[in-house]
Design an enzyme around this catalytic site. Structure first.
Site, PDB file in Angstrom:
ATOM      1  CG  ASN A   2       4.630  -2.134   6.195  1.00 47.48           C
ATOM      2  OD1 ASN A   2       5.053  -1.456   5.265  1.00 47.48           O
ATOM      3  ND2 ASN A   2       3.570  -1.785   6.906  1.00 47.48           N
ATOM      4  CB  THR A  46       2.158  -8.637  20.020  1.00 47.69           C
ATOM      5  OG1 THR A  46       1.111  -8.368  19.086  1.00 47.69           O
ATOM      6  CG2 THR A  46       3.207  -9.503  19.347  1.00 47.69           C
ATOM      7  CG  ASN A 106      -3.365  -6.998  17.489  1.00 46.12           C
ATOM      8  OD1 ASN A 106      -4.455  -7.549  17.569  1.00 46.12           O
ATOM      9  ND2 ASN A 106      -3.144  -5.987  16.664  1.00 46.12           N
ATOM     10  N   GLY A 132       5.987   6.688  10.381  1.00 47.49           N
ATOM     11  CA  GLY A 132       5.784   6.015   9.110  1.00 47.49           C
ATOM     12  C   GLY A 132       5.889   4.505   9.220  1.00 47.49           C
ATOM     13  N   GLY A 150       1.712  -1.206   3.704  1.00 42.99           N
ATOM     14  CA  GLY A 150       1.069  -2.483   3.377  1.00 42.99           C
ATOM     15  C   GLY A 150       1.708  -3.550   4.234  1.00 42.99           C
ATOM     16  CD  GLU A 191      -3.187  -4.769   4.759  1.00 45.18           C
ATOM     17  OE1 GLU A 191      -3.608  -3.883   5.501  1.00 45.18           O
ATOM     18  OE2 GLU A 191      -2.089  -4.674   4.146  1.00 45.18           O
ATOM     19  NE  ARG A 241      14.352   4.343  13.891  1.00 46.60           N
ATOM     20  CZ  ARG A 241      15.104   3.291  13.630  1.00 46.60           C
ATOM     21  NH1 ARG A 241      14.737   2.432  12.707  1.00 46.60           N
ATOM     22  NH2 ARG A 241      16.223   3.083  14.277  1.00 46.60           N
ATOM     23  CG  ASN A 245      -1.861  -1.036   1.409  1.00 44.10           C
ATOM     24  OD1 ASN A 245      -2.354  -1.540   0.411  1.00 44.10           O
ATOM     25  ND2 ASN A 245      -2.172  -1.407   2.633  1.00 44.10           N
ATOM     26  CB  ALA A 253       4.865  -0.627  10.208  1.00 39.98           C
ATOM     27  CB  ALA A 254       5.059  -1.566  16.116  1.00 39.46           C
ATOM     28  N   GLY A 255       3.960  -4.050  14.509  1.00 43.44           N
ATOM     29  CA  GLY A 255       3.674  -5.488  14.412  1.00 43.44           C
ATOM     30  C   GLY A 255       4.332  -6.104  13.186  1.00 43.44           C
ATOM     31  CG  ASP A 256       3.264  -4.826   9.390  1.00 51.22           C
ATOM     32  OD1 ASP A 256       2.552  -5.814   9.609  1.00 51.22           O
ATOM     33  OD2 ASP A 256       2.831  -3.746   8.939  1.00 51.22           O
TER      34      ASP A 256
HETATM   35  O1  RIB Z   1       0.458  -2.614   9.579  1.00 49.65           O
HETATM   36  C1  RIB Z   1       0.561  -1.309   9.103  1.00 49.65           C
HETATM   37  C2  RIB Z   1       0.060  -1.239   7.700  1.00 49.65           C
HETATM   38  O2  RIB Z   1      -1.329  -1.500   7.689  1.00 49.65           O
HETATM   39  C3  RIB Z   1       0.187   0.110   7.030  1.00 49.65           C
HETATM   40  O3  RIB Z   1       1.426   0.288   6.391  1.00 49.65           O
HETATM   41  C4  RIB Z   1      -0.998   0.159   6.086  1.00 49.65           C
HETATM   42  O4  RIB Z   1      -0.652   0.158   4.742  1.00 49.65           O
HETATM   43  C5  RIB Z   1      -1.848  -1.054   6.467  1.00 49.65           C
HETATM   44  O5  RIB Z   1      -1.688  -2.091   5.582  1.00 49.65           O
END
Ligand code: RIB
Length: 306
Positions: A44, A216, A180, A283, A40, A136, A281, A12, A245-248
């Site tokens: 990520n 988590t 989570n 983003g 996305g 997704e 951070r 994304n 995106a912490a989980g990613d």
């Molecule tokens: O997990 C965070 C992500 O969720 C974001 O980057 C957004 O694009 C959504 O997919």
């Protein structure tokens, strides 16, 4: 030749606005200028794994718009193999994200090309060290990929986000379930307010045929169950800027460490440090940490128990 981690999932473009508070229904809130960041969940996690030292392939779809080319190029700049990334006519996926002063977010995703990435578009399945999946992309695509990976003995790490009902056939194919507390509550209808409750829920999920469940809890850390073993790992204490995106970051770093032969406990400590760095951070992908900084951060912290 080391086998790559394969990520099959979404890309994304994130459109992000800082807000003084999250709007309630019917309310208009004035926020900051918007910023665009590659995001996305799939992309990520691919970037997080690559920065954590893994060889990574990304399978998925971008649109034929300008965002599509930027998203693809960004993965390549992170050393990710994009040869199996498909371009589909129409818009790319986007995410509308608001972030409040405490770093918490609200996210609305318009799937775009991700939603048109159907099983017919999948390449031939080849060996991989680990398969990383999220939700997704369409469920039939997730199921088709999981079935092939399971048949080939490739361990699957599923991050069931955004949460939706999971077909009964999928869970026994999963080696690592990382979710989570909101996702776990949705799957089990059990409220989670304490690590003890989380541990009970993780064990219930494990009984559905998943060897390793990692639940988590944001700033409260995480609980895990792995076969007969279980444990708790507190979160690192950091200044939270943006939790996006912490989980990613956690999933990607966990996968990288496991694929490199690390034990689950080593991978949990490594991923816990990666997630802590990510929340400091702004983003999605700009926040994801590199191996050297994860190791340096982890070394500077008191060794938490797992
Ligand atoms: O997990 C965070 C992500 O969720 C974001 O980057 C957004 O694009 C959504 O997919």
């Amino acid at each position: 030749m080391p086998k790559p981690i394969r990520v099959v999932g979404s890309l994304n473009m994130d459109l992000v606005v800082q807000v003084p508070h999250q709007p309630i229904s019917g309310e208009t809130v004035l926020g900051s200028d918007y910023a665009t960041y590659p995001g996305g969940k799939g992309a990520n996690q691919a970037v997080a794994a690559a920065r954590a030292g893994a060889e990574v392939q990304m399978w998925g779809a971008v649109g034929s718009d300008a965002f599509g080319a930027i998203l693809k190029e960004n993965l390549e700049q992170n050393g990710i193999d994009t040869r199996q990334l498909t371009e589909l006519p129409g818009p790319s996926g986007i995410a509308l994200i608001t972030v409040d002063p405490s770093g918490q977010n609200r996210i609305v995703v318009s799937p775009g090309a991700n939603g048109r990435y159907t099983p017919e578009g999948l390449p031939l399945f080849t060996p991989a060290a680990l398969l990383l999946l999220q939700l997704e992309i369409p469920m039939p695509t997730v199921l088709a990929v999981a079935e092939q990976a399971f048949a080939q003995g490739i361990p699957i790490l599923l991050n069931p986000a955004p949460i939706q009902p999971l077909p009964g056939s999928l869970l026994p194919q999963i080696r690592y379930l990382v979710l989570n507390e909101t996702e776990a509550t949705s799957l089990t209808q059990s409220p989670i307010e304490t690590p003890e409750q989380a541990q009970t829920v993780a064990q219930r999920l494990q009984k559905q045929g998943i060897p390793t469940v990692i639940l988590t809890l944001g700033g409260a850390g995480l609980v895990w169950v792995d076969g007969e073993e279980r444990g708790y790992l507190p979160a690192h204490s950091v200044k939270v800027v943006d939790t996006t995106a912490a989980g990613d970051g956690f999933c990607g770093a966990l996968a990288a460490c496991l694929a490199a032969g690390g034990s689950l406990k080593e991978a949990l400590r490594f991923a816990n440090a990666a997630a802590a760095l990510a929340v400091t951070r702004a983003g999605a992908q700009p926040s994801l940490a590199y191996r050297a900084e994860i190791e340096a951060f982890g070394a500077g912290q008191r060794d938490p128990s797992v």
